[in-house]
Design a protein around this motif. Structure first.
Motif, PDB file in Angstrom:
ATOM      1  N   PRO A   9       0.822  -1.214   0.000  1.00  0.00           N
ATOM      2  CA  PRO A   9       0.000   0.000   0.000  1.00  0.00           C
ATOM      3  C   PRO A   9       0.854   1.262   0.000  1.00  0.00           C
ATOM      4  CG  PRO A   9       0.119  -0.895   2.208  1.00  0.00           C
ATOM      5  CD  PRO A   9       0.898  -1.843   1.332  1.00  0.00           C
ATOM      6  N   ILE A  10       0.468   2.232  -0.812  1.00  0.00           N
ATOM      7  CA  ILE A  10       1.062   3.569  -0.812  1.00  0.00           C
ATOM      8  C   ILE A  10      -0.102   4.555  -0.763  1.00  0.00           C
ATOM      9  CG2 ILE A  10       2.453   5.254  -2.063  1.00  0.00           C
ATOM     10  CD1 ILE A  10       3.982   2.982  -3.335  1.00  0.00           C
ATOM     11  N   ILE A  78      -1.427   9.177   9.095  1.00  0.00           N
ATOM     12  CA  ILE A  78      -0.885   7.850   9.407  1.00  0.00           C
ATOM     13  C   ILE A  78      -1.957   6.985  10.052  1.00  0.00           C
ATOM     14  CG2 ILE A  78       0.776   6.580  10.816  1.00  0.00           C
ATOM     15  CD1 ILE A  78       2.682   8.952  10.505  1.00  0.00           C
ATOM     16  N   GLN A  79      -2.681   7.557  11.014  1.00  0.00           N
ATOM     17  CA  GLN A  79      -3.709   6.774  11.704  1.00  0.00           C
ATOM     18  C   GLN A  79      -4.775   6.288  10.729  1.00  0.00           C
ATOM     19  OE1 GLN A  79      -5.173   8.455  15.318  1.00  0.00           O
ATOM     20  NE2 GLN A  79      -6.797   6.955  15.555  1.00  0.00           N
ATOM     21  N   LYS A  80      -5.217   7.161   9.824  1.00  0.00           N
ATOM     22  CA  LYS A  80      -6.214   6.760   8.834  1.00  0.00           C
ATOM     23  C   LYS A  80      -5.667   5.658   7.933  1.00  0.00           C
ATOM     24  CE  LYS A  80      -8.381  11.341   8.563  1.00  0.00           C
ATOM     25  NZ  LYS A  80      -8.570  12.553   7.714  1.00  0.00           N
ATOM     26  N   THR A  81      -4.419   5.809   7.508  1.00  0.00           N
ATOM     27  CA  THR A  81      -3.833   4.854   6.569  1.00  0.00           C
ATOM     28  C   THR A  81      -3.634   3.490   7.210  1.00  0.00           C
ATOM     29  OG1 THR A  81      -2.721   6.602   5.312  1.00  0.00           O
ATOM     30  CG2 THR A  81      -1.831   4.372   5.117  1.00  0.00           C
ATOM     31  N   VAL A  82      -3.003   3.457   8.384  1.00  0.00           N
ATOM     32  CA  VAL A  82      -2.717   2.157   8.988  1.00  0.00           C
ATOM     33  C   VAL A  82      -4.001   1.461   9.424  1.00  0.00           C
ATOM     34  CG1 VAL A  82      -0.401   2.849   9.686  1.00  0.00           C
ATOM     35  CG2 VAL A  82      -2.294   3.110  11.301  1.00  0.00           C
ATOM     36  N   SER A  83      -5.014   2.223   9.819  1.00  0.00           N
ATOM     37  CA  SER A  83      -6.288   1.611  10.191  1.00  0.00           C
ATOM     38  C   SER A  83      -6.951   0.966   8.978  1.00  0.00           C
ATOM     39  CB  SER A  83      -7.228   2.663  10.799  1.00  0.00           C
ATOM     40  OG  SER A  83      -6.692   3.196  11.992  1.00  0.00           O
ATOM     41  N   THR A  84      -6.821   1.605   7.825  1.00  0.00           N
ATOM     42  CA  THR A  84      -7.432   1.073   6.601  1.00  0.00           C
ATOM     43  C   THR A  84      -6.720  -0.176   6.115  1.00  0.00           C
ATOM     44  OG1 THR A  84      -8.189   3.276   5.926  1.00  0.00           O
ATOM     45  CG2 THR A  84      -8.022   1.599   4.204  1.00  0.00           C
ATOM     46  N   LYS A 187       1.050  17.739  -0.934  1.00  0.00           N
ATOM     47  CA  LYS A 187       0.770  16.302  -1.002  1.00  0.00           C
ATOM     48  C   LYS A 187       1.668  15.544  -0.029  1.00  0.00           C
ATOM     49  CE  LYS A 187       0.410  14.146  -5.053  1.00  0.00           C
ATOM     50  NZ  LYS A 187       0.860  13.509  -6.324  1.00  0.00           N
ATOM     51  N   LEU A 188       1.060  14.608   0.686  1.00  0.00           N
ATOM     52  CA  LEU A 188       1.781  13.716   1.586  1.00  0.00           C
ATOM     53  C   LEU A 188       1.681  12.294   1.060  1.00  0.00           C
ATOM     54  CD1 LEU A 188       3.127  12.870   4.323  1.00  0.00           C
ATOM     55  CD2 LEU A 188       0.799  12.749   5.263  1.00  0.00           C
ATOM     56  N   ILE A 189       2.810  11.615   0.943  1.00  0.00           N
ATOM     57  CA  ILE A 189       2.851  10.218   0.535  1.00  0.00           C
ATOM     58  C   ILE A 189       3.316   9.386   1.730  1.00  0.00           C
ATOM     59  CG2 ILE A 189       3.842   8.520  -1.054  1.00  0.00           C
ATOM     60  CD1 ILE A 189       2.012  10.551  -2.389  1.00  0.00           C
ATOM     61  N   LEU A 190       2.531   8.363   2.079  1.00  0.00           N
ATOM     62  CA  LEU A 190       2.888   7.427   3.146  1.00  0.00           C
ATOM     63  C   LEU A 190       3.157   6.066   2.531  1.00  0.00           C
ATOM     64  CD1 LEU A 190       0.158   8.378   5.791  1.00  0.00           C
ATOM     65  CD2 LEU A 190       2.559   9.072   5.779  1.00  0.00           C
ATOM     66  N   PHE A 191       4.215   5.392   3.000  1.00  0.00           N
ATOM     67  CA  PHE A 191       4.594   4.116   2.403  1.00  0.00           C
ATOM     68  C   PHE A 191       5.279   3.247   3.440  1.00  0.00           C
ATOM     69  CE2 PHE A 191       7.885   7.274   1.765  1.00  0.00           C
ATOM     70  CZ  PHE A 191       9.068   6.621   2.089  1.00  0.00           C
ATOM     71  N   ILE A 217       4.200   2.589  15.047  1.00  0.00           N
ATOM     72  CA  ILE A 217       2.822   2.567  15.532  1.00  0.00           C
ATOM     73  C   ILE A 217       2.651   1.348  16.420  1.00  0.00           C
ATOM     74  CG2 ILE A 217       0.372   2.514  14.943  1.00  0.00           C
ATOM     75  CD1 ILE A 217       2.805   3.528  12.252  1.00  0.00           C
ATOM     76  N   HIS A 218       2.348   1.573  17.675  1.00  0.00           N
ATOM     77  CA  HIS A 218       2.159   0.496  18.633  1.00  0.00           C
ATOM     78  C   HIS A 218       0.731   0.516  19.166  1.00  0.00           C
ATOM     79  CE1 HIS A 218       6.488  -0.298  18.652  1.00  0.00           C
ATOM     80  NE2 HIS A 218       6.661   1.009  18.752  1.00  0.00           N
ATOM     81  N   SER A 219       0.378  -0.541  19.874  1.00  0.00           N
ATOM     82  CA  SER A 219      -0.937  -0.629  20.499  1.00  0.00           C
ATOM     83  C   SER A 219      -0.778  -0.918  21.977  1.00  0.00           C
ATOM     84  CB  SER A 219      -1.771  -1.735  19.844  1.00  0.00           C
ATOM     85  OG  SER A 219      -2.934  -2.012  20.608  1.00  0.00           O
ATOM     86  N   ALA A 220      -1.628  -0.269  22.775  1.00  0.00           N
ATOM     87  CA  ALA A 220      -1.605  -0.543  24.209  1.00  0.00           C
ATOM     88  C   ALA A 220      -1.983  -1.989  24.496  1.00  0.00           C
ATOM     89  CB  ALA A 220      -2.566   0.405  24.928  1.00  0.00           C
TER      90      ALA A 220
END
Length: 231
Positions: A9-10, A78-84, A187-191, A217-220
């Motif tokens: 995913p990008i 980042i939160q939106k992307t990793v959640s998706t 524009k922001l690109i996350l990869f 990105i970690h989770s409690a």
């Protein structure tokens, strides 16, 4: 039945306040570059004038509301992307995410300068945000570079094995092993951080200025979804 697995995913996000924020940051970054260059000259170290990269401590070095807003945009994106991309993989129920930016820096390039192929370590996701660059028409009309002028080029994760692999019409779906992302202000690109990429040579009326960062990105609830044990 044919299944496609291990896709990469990008993500692309557009910052609504880019016009206001980018103009401030471009001036700040140019001033920081000039100050750092003076220090380098005093220490008798050569410094490339067509390509400049700051250290990765911008979160400590810059205390401006415009930069704070931009970093918040990074975090939200980042939160939106990793959640998706992790939908159906994360366990059911609400995840409590803990985002940590491991490093944040800016780069300035022009005069055909480039940043060679590399990956990022100590993180799961990385980002590049375009602060300043020539508009699309001006950028692609360069006589030598054309559309490749200043793009961010990504390479497929299988590229390292392709050189010695047999290639015929049967694996044509693998043979286009690069993807060019056109730079646009705001524009922001996350990869995924393991993905090889480079900043192609750029020449323009305006300097190409970007902000890059690495994130964990970690989770409690814990990060070991599949119960893997490192012992």
């Amino acid at each position: 039945m044919i299944g496609n697995h291990w896709s990469v995913p990008i993500a692309s996000h557009i910052y609504d306040d880019a016009t206001e924020v980018n103009s401030v940051l471009s001036r700040v970054f140019q001033a920081m570059k000039a100050a750092d260059s003076l220090l380098e000259e005093k220490s008798e170290q050569s410094f490339p004038k067509r390509f400049y990269a700051s250290d990765d401590q911008l979160l400590r070095r810059i205390d401006l509301p415009e930069f704070t807003k931009l970093v918040q945009f990074f975090a939200d994106s980042i939160q939106k992307t990793v959640s998706t991309v992790n939908a159906g993989v994360w366990p059911p129920g609400k995840m409590s995410l803990q985002l940590e930016i491991m490093g944040c820096w800016f780069q300035i390039q022009n005069g055909m300068a480039f940043h060679d192929v590399h990956t990022h370590g100590n993180c799961s996701w990385s980002g590049v945000y375009y602060v300043q660059v020539d508009d699309t028409i001006g950028r692609v009309n360069h006589a030598d570079m054309g559309e490749a002028n200043g793009v961010t080029r990504f390479y497929g994760p299988y590229s390292q094995w392709q050189a010695g692999a047999h290639m015929d019409i049967g694996n044509a779906y693998l043979q286009k092993n690069s993807l060019d992302i056109y730079p646009e202000e705001g524009k922001l690109i996350l990869f995924p951080s393991f993905l090889p990429h480079m900043a192609m040579p750029y020449i323009g009326e305006k300097d190409r200025i970007i902000v890059s960062f690495n994130a964990q990105i970690h989770s409690a609830q814990g990060d070991r979804i599949y119960g893997f044990d490192s012992k």
